[in-house]
Design a protein around this motif. Sequence first.
Motif, PDB file in Angstrom:
ATOM      1  N   UNK A 173       0.674  -1.205  -0.029  1.00 61.98           N
ATOM      2  CA  UNK A 173      -0.043   0.120  -0.076  1.00 61.98           C
ATOM      3  C   UNK A 173       0.792   1.241  -0.004  1.00 61.98           C
ATOM      4  N   UNK A 174       0.731   2.184  -0.924  1.00 64.32           N
ATOM      5  CA  UNK A 174       1.451   3.261  -1.259  1.00 64.32           C
ATOM      6  C   UNK A 174       0.905   4.655  -0.701  1.00 64.32           C
ATOM      7  N   UNK A 175      -0.512   4.417  -0.638  1.00 61.74           N
ATOM      8  CA  UNK A 175      -1.340   5.547  -0.159  1.00 61.74           C
ATOM      9  C   UNK A 175      -2.235   5.275   0.676  1.00 61.74           C
ATOM     10  N   UNK A 176      -2.425   6.157   1.843  1.00 59.77           N
ATOM     11  CA  UNK A 176      -3.294   5.903   2.796  1.00 59.77           C
ATOM     12  C   UNK A 176      -4.614   5.467   2.848  1.00 59.77           C
ATOM     13  N   UNK A 177      -5.389   5.940   1.912  1.00 65.96           N
ATOM     14  CA  UNK A 177      -6.770   5.704   1.743  1.00 65.96           C
ATOM     15  C   UNK A 177      -6.990   4.307   1.077  1.00 65.96           C
ATOM     16  N   UNK A 178      -5.793   3.666   0.688  1.00 70.48           N
ATOM     17  CA  UNK A 178      -5.992   2.340   0.293  1.00 70.48           C
ATOM     18  C   UNK A 178      -5.749   1.253   1.254  1.00 70.48           C
ATOM     19  N   UNK A 179      -5.293   1.738   2.485  1.00 70.49           N
ATOM     20  CA  UNK A 179      -5.172   0.709   3.609  1.00 70.49           C
ATOM     21  C   UNK A 179      -6.416  -0.171   4.004  1.00 70.49           C
ATOM     22  N   UNK A 180      -7.644   0.467   4.350  1.00 65.77           N
ATOM     23  CA  UNK A 180      -8.814  -0.261   4.589  1.00 65.77           C
ATOM     24  C   UNK A 180      -9.193  -1.228   3.407  1.00 65.77           C
ATOM     25  N   UNK A 181      -9.004  -0.909   2.431  1.00 71.27           N
ATOM     26  CA  UNK A 181      -9.149  -1.760   1.284  1.00 71.27           C
ATOM     27  C   UNK A 181      -8.327  -3.093   1.603  1.00 71.27           C
ATOM     28  N   UNK A 182      -6.977  -2.834   1.807  1.00 72.03           N
ATOM     29  CA  UNK A 182      -6.025  -3.951   1.773  1.00 72.03           C
ATOM     30  C   UNK A 182      -6.260  -4.849   3.054  1.00 72.03           C
ATOM     31  N   UNK A 183      -6.798  -4.144   4.094  1.00 66.37           N
ATOM     32  CA  UNK A 183      -6.999  -5.057   5.214  1.00 66.37           C
ATOM     33  C   UNK A 183      -8.094  -5.840   5.075  1.00 66.37           C
ATOM     34  N   UNK A 184      -9.105  -5.449   4.536  1.00 62.74           N
ATOM     35  CA  UNK A 184     -10.233  -6.332   3.837  1.00 62.74           C
ATOM     36  C   UNK A 184      -9.772  -7.526   3.167  1.00 62.74           C
ATOM     37  N   UNK A 185      -9.133  -7.173   2.044  1.00 62.59           N
ATOM     38  CA  UNK A 185      -8.569  -8.157   1.296  1.00 62.59           C
ATOM     39  C   UNK A 185      -7.833  -9.378   2.039  1.00 62.59           C
ATOM     40  N   UNK A 186      -7.095  -8.904   3.119  1.00 64.34           N
ATOM     41  CA  UNK A 186      -6.039  -9.806   3.889  1.00 64.34           C
ATOM     42  C   UNK A 186      -7.001 -10.491   4.736  1.00 64.34           C
ATOM     43  N   UNK A 187      -8.102 -10.154   5.352  1.00 59.87           N
ATOM     44  CA  UNK A 187      -9.085 -10.753   6.256  1.00 59.87           C
ATOM     45  C   UNK A 187      -9.814 -11.656   5.431  1.00 59.87           C
ATOM     46  N   UNK A 188      -9.822 -11.765   4.435  1.00 58.12           N
ATOM     47  CA  UNK A 188     -10.393 -12.935   3.421  1.00 58.12           C
ATOM     48  C   UNK A 188      -9.473 -14.044   3.407  1.00 58.12           C
ATOM     49  N   UNK A 189      -8.521 -14.119   4.146  1.00 55.01           N
ATOM     50  CA  UNK A 189      -7.266 -15.246   4.200  1.00 55.01           C
ATOM     51  C   UNK A 189      -7.302 -15.685   5.533  1.00 55.01           C
TER      52      UNK A 189
END
Length: 329
Positions: A173-189
């Motif tokens: 993640x390179x920009x702050x507003x993408x952190x939440x989306x990345x967390x949701x993606x990781x939580x699928x695993x």
Amino acid sequence: MKKQIALVAGGYSGEYEVSLKSADGLYSFIDRTRYDLHRVLLTREAWSVLLADGSQVPIDRNDFSYRTPDGRQVHFDLAYITIHGTPGEDGRLQGYFDMIGLPYSSCGTLASALTFNKYTCTQFLRSQGLRVADAIRLRRGEQVSEDTVVKSLDLPVFVKPNAGGSSLGTTKVKVADKIEEAVRRALTCDDEVIIERFVAGTEVTCGCYQANGRMTLLPLTEVVTSNDFFDFDAKYNGQVSEITPARISDEMTQRVQNLTQNIYRLIGAKGIIRVDFILPPDGSEPVVLEVNTTPGMTTTSFIPQQIRAAGLQITEVMTEIIENELNNR
């Protein structure tokens, strides 16, 4: 009489197919003039042995044996675990084998459980004086503000499942507003997520194993990819250059090998492990990324590459590891 070896593959995670490829690699590496090899597939639905004709027969979970179509009961002398992910990399299968008294190739229950939990493992290694990346752990339902992440870790950061491998569910993640989306993606695993500080530098990995009281430290592999990081495509779809031995100084090679040996002893490892590092460009202390206790064993995986670069015969290495386990039970 030949020893009966179970190649235990499959598992309950997204790394199922990768595990099957490792089992294929091991089948080609292990000396079949000395051992009878049996492919054992584990899924949530069934534990079974894959027979030569493609059919499957169930494993008796009371003692991990199976009955052949002609009525012969096969009992294994050793299980070679090549499951990436649960239950073969997180200590669960190791605990089961300990309970029934079946020798196995990989690290024991505690070392496997510790290293499978990335956050707990790196915090343990930090407590022992090793350098690791700063990170924040989130459990499902917990939240952290983007400002807190940026103030604590800067950008970019890696967001990834706390337990798991093959970079599944991982995002740079390179920009702050993408952190939440990345967390949701990781939580699928996984139910836990790590947000980890990005560490610039050269990525290397080092394998080692101990047998007959002797530690063998393998040459390092340097990982170079044009992708944003060493993701699933880089690992398994050829989008990477893996250079063995790594293009670093002899002094730095020795430092990384010494750290790998130290980690092996700190966690109480056995069998083959692989430790991943970042080498900062200023030549300072290497940063430990993670410890792999069931590393990939396809024909092109890091460990077979490193064994070849060391001038060793992989069949002899496999025999050494198997015999060491059989002779020390």
